[in-house]
Design a protein around this motif. Structure first.
Motif, PDB file in Angstrom:
ATOM      1  N   SER A   1     -49.561 -20.809 -21.091  1.00  0.00           N
ATOM      2  CA  SER A   1     -48.340 -21.092 -20.301  1.00  0.00           C
ATOM      3  C   SER A   1     -47.821 -22.411 -20.637  1.00  0.00           C
ATOM      4  O   SER A   1     -46.617 -22.495 -20.493  1.00  0.00           O
ATOM      5  CB  SER A   1     -48.502 -21.001 -18.743  1.00  0.00           C
TER       6      SER A   1
ATOM      7  N   LYS B   1     -44.401 -22.327 -22.524  1.00  0.00           N
ATOM      8  CA  LYS B   1     -43.331 -21.880 -21.971  1.00  0.00           C
ATOM      9  C   LYS B   1     -42.502 -23.075 -21.963  1.00  0.00           C
ATOM     10  O   LYS B   1     -41.109 -22.874 -21.969  1.00  0.00           O
ATOM     11  CB  LYS B   1     -43.685 -21.717 -20.447  1.00  0.00           C
TER      12      LYS B   1
ATOM     13  N   ASN C   1     -44.261 -16.018 -15.384  1.00  0.00           N
ATOM     14  CA  ASN C   1     -44.274 -15.246 -16.511  1.00  0.00           C
ATOM     15  C   ASN C   1     -42.990 -14.395 -16.762  1.00  0.00           C
ATOM     16  O   ASN C   1     -42.499 -14.235 -17.707  1.00  0.00           O
ATOM     17  CB  ASN C   1     -45.524 -14.134 -16.217  1.00  0.00           C
TER      18      ASN C   1
ATOM     19  N   ALA D   1     -40.637 -16.686 -18.231  1.00  0.00           N
ATOM     20  CA  ALA D   1     -41.075 -16.910 -19.618  1.00  0.00           C
ATOM     21  C   ALA D   1     -40.657 -16.106 -20.454  1.00  0.00           C
ATOM     22  O   ALA D   1     -40.365 -16.050 -21.925  1.00  0.00           O
ATOM     23  CB  ALA D   1     -42.596 -17.300 -19.445  1.00  0.00           C
TER      24      ALA D   1
ATOM     25  N   TYR E   1     -44.772 -12.945 -27.257  1.00  0.00           N
ATOM     26  CA  TYR E   1     -45.071 -13.445 -26.226  1.00  0.00           C
ATOM     27  C   TYR E   1     -46.523 -13.855 -26.240  1.00  0.00           C
ATOM     28  O   TYR E   1     -47.119 -14.944 -26.075  1.00  0.00           O
ATOM     29  CB  TYR E   1     -44.739 -12.837 -25.000  1.00  0.00           C
TER      30      TYR E   1
END
Length: 309
Positions: free
Chosen positions: A65, A68, A117, A120, A193
Motif C-alpha cells: 500500500s 498508493k 483499496n 487505490a 495493481y
C-alpha cells in the motif's frame, strides 16, 4: 549510497522489536507469510545525502500500500486534480482498508480516499498506457528516479501470489465497474495493481523516496523537482489523514508525521523539510500496520519531537 549504522538508532530498534510479538505476518498473501516476524530495520535519509540506519536495511520488502502514495502522485501529474478527485474522494474513513461498506452507501459510489483499496484501484485505473506493462513502466521509472536506483523492479513471486488471492480487490473492482467509476477489464486492472504492490526495495531506497516527499517533491542532491510541490503536499496530507489505515488518527497523535504503511511491514515516513524514513518490520498489528515499526516511530517522535502538530 553508503548508509552509516547508528548505535542510537539500534537502541531504539531493540526496544521497539519487542512489539513484534504482538503482531503477525500477512498470511492472506501466501508469499508474504514467509517473512521473519522478528525482523526490524530502519534507514533515515537526509536532504544532503547523509543516511543513518539500524538493522538489516538491505533486506528487500514489497511496497504494497505504500505504492498508493506514489501512484497517486504520478496520476495527479498526468491527469490533474479535477479528473482524479471526480473519481475518488478526499475524506478519511474509519473502516478497514479493504472494506466495501462505504461504497454501498455513497452516492455516487466513489471511494472516500486514494489510500483505501477501492480508491487505490481507481488511481491505478487512471495510469496511462495501453497494456499492463505499458502502464507499469512509467510508475517504475518514477519510483526508480525518486529512489535513485534503476535496478528497482517488482517481485514476480509476490505479484503472482497476490493476483491469485485478490478476491476482495476483485469484488471492489467489479462494484466500481458496475457504477462506472472504472471502465476497464477487471482482470487486467488486478494484474496491474498486484504488480504495482509487488514493487520491491530496501529501507534505504524507501527512506530516500520519503525524503523527496518531505522536501515537497524536490531531490535536493540533484537539484531536480520530481513532482510539483502541490502534488507532494496533497500526498503528504493523505498520508497524515489516511496513511496508517483506520489507525491514522491515533498515529497522528502519537507520532504526528506523514507516513504510509503496507502489509509487507513497510512504513515510509516524510518529516516535512527534514528527512525521509524507511522501516521494515513484517509483523502486523490488528489494523494492518507494522507493530514494531509503529512503536519505533513513536519512540523516535517522542525523543526528537518530530510531530508536525
Amino acid at each position: 549510497m553508503l548508509c552509516h549504522s547508528s548505535e542510537e538508532l539500534m537502541a531504539f530498534v531493540k526496544e521497539a522489536r519487542s512489539a513484534a510479538k504482538e503482531g503477525k505476518v500477512a498470511e492472506y498473501i501466501p508469499a508474504l507469510a514467509k517473512a521473519n516476524p522478528n525482523s526490524l530495520s530502519i534507514a533515515i535519509f537526509y536532504p544532503d545525502g547523509k543516511c543513518i540506519s539500524a538493522g538489516d536495511i538491505d533486506k528487500k520488502m514489497t511496497l504494497q500500500s505504500i505504492s498508493k502514495v506514489i501512484s497517486l502522485a504520478l496520476v495527479l501529474m498526468d491527469r490533474g486534480e479535477k479528473e482524479v478527485f471526480s473519481r475518488v474522494g478526499m475524506e478519511p474513513t474509519g473502516d478497514p482498508f479493504h472494506s466495501i461498506g462505504k461504497l454501498e452507501t455513497m452516492s455516487p459510489a466513489k471511494p472516500l480516499n486514494p489510500m483505501i483499496n477501492a480508491g487505490a484501484l481507481v488511481v491505478t485505473h487512471l495510469l496511462k498506457g495501453k497494456s499492463v506493462e505499458d502502464r507499469l513502466q512509467p510508475l517504475l521509472s518514477f519510483i526508480r528516479e525518486m529512489a535513485g536506483d534503476n535496478r528497482i523492479d517488482y517481485s514476480e513471486e509476490v505479484a503472482l501470489s497476490e493476483y491469485q488471492s485478490s478476491f476482495l480487490n476483485r469484488a471492489l473492482a467489479y462494484f466500481l465497474r458496475q457504477h462506472g467509476v472504472i471502465q476497464e477489464d477487471v482482470e487486467e486492472l488486478i494484474d496491474l495493481y498486484t504488480k504495482q504492490c509487488a514493487i520491491e526495495m530496501n529501507c534505504l531506497e524507501l527512506a530516500r523516496i520519503g525524503m523527496v516527499f518531505a522536501m515537497d517533491g524536490l531531490d535536493p542532491m540533484r537539484g531536480k523537482q520530481l513532482m510539483p510541490p502541490k502534488v507532494a503536499r496533497i500526498c503528504k496530507t493523505f498520508m497524515v489523514t489516511c496513511g496508517m489505515y483506520n489507525a491514522s488518527g491515533e498515529f497522528a497523535i502519537k507520532v504526528g508525521i506523514p507516513a504510509k504503511s503496507g502489509v509487507s511491514g513497510g512504513i515510509m515516513g516524510a518529516v516535512p523539510n527534514t528527512f525521509g524514513i524507511g522501516i521494515f518490520g513484517p509483523a502486523l498489528n490488528e489494523k494492518g500496520n507494522s507493530a514494531a515499526g509503529t512503536k519505533l516511530l513513536e519512540l523516535l517522535s517522542k525523543t526528537y519531537r518530530l510531530s508536525m502538530f
